[in-house]
Design a protein around this motif. Structure first.
Motif, PDB file in Angstrom:
ATOM      1  N   VAL A 188       0.852  -1.093   0.031  1.00 39.23           N
ATOM      2  CA  VAL A 188      -0.047  -0.111   0.034  1.00 39.23           C
ATOM      3  C   VAL A 188       0.788   1.369  -0.040  1.00 39.23           C
ATOM      4  N   ALA A 189       2.000   1.349   0.822  1.00 37.03           N
ATOM      5  CA  ALA A 189       2.767   2.456   0.959  1.00 37.03           C
ATOM      6  C   ALA A 189       3.593   2.739  -0.281  1.00 37.03           C
ATOM      7  N   LEU A 190       4.224   1.460  -0.803  1.00 38.03           N
ATOM      8  CA  LEU A 190       5.068   1.808  -1.892  1.00 38.03           C
ATOM      9  C   LEU A 190       6.141   2.556  -1.520  1.00 38.03           C
ATOM     10  N   ARG A 191       6.633   2.504  -0.336  1.00 39.15           N
ATOM     11  CA  ARG A 191       8.026   3.163   0.007  1.00 39.15           C
ATOM     12  C   ARG A 191       8.574   2.134   0.955  1.00 39.15           C
ATOM     13  N   LEU A 192      10.101   2.335   1.134  1.00 44.17           N
ATOM     14  CA  LEU A 192      10.568   1.595   2.087  1.00 44.17           C
ATOM     15  C   LEU A 192      12.074   2.376   2.218  1.00 44.17           C
ATOM     16  N   LYS A 193      12.584   2.189   3.485  1.00 47.99           N
ATOM     17  CA  LYS A 193      13.787   2.619   3.753  1.00 47.99           C
ATOM     18  C   LYS A 193      14.938   1.408   3.318  1.00 47.99           C
ATOM     19  N   GLU A 211      21.685   4.521   1.052  1.00 48.77           N
ATOM     20  CA  GLU A 211      20.728   4.504   2.284  1.00 48.77           C
ATOM     21  C   GLU A 211      19.720   5.517   2.054  1.00 48.77           C
ATOM     22  N   GLY A 212      18.467   5.240   2.132  1.00 51.22           N
ATOM     23  CA  GLY A 212      17.598   6.199   1.691  1.00 51.22           C
ATOM     24  C   GLY A 212      16.345   5.749   1.733  1.00 51.22           C
ATOM     25  N   ASP A 213      15.239   6.512   1.551  1.00 55.91           N
ATOM     26  CA  ASP A 213      13.743   6.216   1.382  1.00 55.91           C
ATOM     27  C   ASP A 213      13.633   6.039  -0.029  1.00 55.91           C
ATOM     28  N   PHE A 214      13.203   5.178  -0.452  1.00 56.28           N
ATOM     29  CA  PHE A 214      12.784   4.527  -1.972  1.00 56.28           C
ATOM     30  C   PHE A 214      11.294   4.431  -2.099  1.00 56.28           C
ATOM     31  N   VAL A 215      10.978   4.954  -3.310  1.00 53.72           N
ATOM     32  CA  VAL A 215       9.302   5.070  -3.653  1.00 53.72           C
ATOM     33  C   VAL A 215       9.386   4.115  -4.610  1.00 53.72           C
ATOM     34  N   PHE A 216       8.575   3.038  -4.775  1.00 53.29           N
ATOM     35  CA  PHE A 216       8.430   2.183  -5.709  1.00 53.29           C
ATOM     36  C   PHE A 216       7.044   2.381  -6.647  1.00 53.29           C
ATOM     37  N   ASP A 217       7.271   1.782  -7.828  1.00 52.89           N
ATOM     38  CA  ASP A 217       6.225   2.019  -8.867  1.00 52.89           C
ATOM     39  C   ASP A 217       5.231   1.195  -8.910  1.00 52.89           C
ATOM     40  N   ARG A 236       8.935  -2.915  -7.795  1.00 51.60           N
ATOM     41  CA  ARG A 236       9.458  -2.518  -9.044  1.00 51.60           C
ATOM     42  C   ARG A 236       9.733  -0.892  -8.775  1.00 51.60           C
ATOM     43  N   ARG A 237      10.711  -0.404  -9.399  1.00 50.69           N
ATOM     44  CA  ARG A 237      11.122   1.068  -9.562  1.00 50.69           C
ATOM     45  C   ARG A 237      11.813   1.041 -10.912  1.00 50.69           C
ATOM     46  N   ALA A 238      10.967   1.880 -11.780  1.00 52.85           N
ATOM     47  CA  ALA A 238      11.717   2.169 -12.830  1.00 52.85           C
ATOM     48  C   ALA A 238      12.302   0.950 -13.745  1.00 52.85           C
ATOM     49  N   GLY A 239      11.491  -0.196 -13.788  1.00 47.54           N
ATOM     50  CA  GLY A 239      12.019  -1.662 -14.617  1.00 47.54           C
ATOM     51  C   GLY A 239      13.067  -2.203 -13.530  1.00 47.54           C
ATOM     52  N   ARG A 240      13.423  -1.703 -12.527  1.00 43.90           N
ATOM     53  CA  ARG A 240      14.338  -2.660 -11.471  1.00 43.90           C
ATOM     54  C   ARG A 240      13.446  -3.393 -10.669  1.00 43.90           C
TER      55      ARG A 240
END
Length: 160
Positions: free
Chosen positions: A41-46, A64-70, A88-92
């Motif tokens: 649901v959040a589509l984000r993760l540190k 290191e950091g907060d990543f937002v996923f597609d 997934r994030r930009a095809g990764r």
């Protein structure tokens, strides 16, 4: 199950292990299910930093950091394994595993490396007795997490 015949209430309870915990070997825990759903649901993760080195040279694979996923998909088979969440994030691709009762075994870690994608295990074993409504931040950013070493092609590209 253990029967309790109290004066005020009669009920059944799961038998406790030697350490006092119950349901340690049961199927998927509520915390495990909640963690997967929270990430989807959040589509984000540190993510922790991941640095690869061959002895002479080193490369920052992930900062290191907060990543937002597609997108995020739960329990989708990828090769021989079924990760808890595939982000997934930009095809990764990033495979996310949640440790509640047991960690990924060496066979699963080896299979993840062979897939040549990033993976992380988030340790929620210390959060088992907390109410679910207080756990979102722990799941997404606070709980201990370990990035698994990716395969060779993944180390050649960072998420940034």
């Amino acid at each position: 199950m253990v029967a309790h015949k109290g004066e005020r209430r009669q009920h059944f309870q799961h038998a406790a292990d030697g350490d006092g915990r119950t349901c340690a070997s049961s199927g998927e825990t509520a915390l495990h299910k909640f963690a997967k759903k929270s990430l989807a649901v959040a589509l984000r993760l540190k993510l922790p930093a991941l640095r690869e080195s061959n002895g002479r040279n080193s490369l920052d694979v992930v900062h290191e950091g907060d990543f937002v996923f597609d997108s995020a998909v739960l329990e989708k088979r990828h090769g021989e394994i079924v990760p808890d969440v595939v982000c997934r994030r930009a095809g990764r691709i990033l495979h996310v595993e949640f440790l509640v009762t047991h960690a990924c075994g060496p066979e699963k870690l080896a299979a993840l490396r062979m897939l040549d994608v990033g993976s992380i295990e988030i340790d929620l074993s210390g959060y088992r007795d907390r109410p679910l409504d207080t756990l979102a931040d722990a799941i997404l950013s606070e709980a201990p997490r370990t990035a698994a070493r990716p395969g060779r092609r993944e180390a050649d590209r960072s998420l940034h």
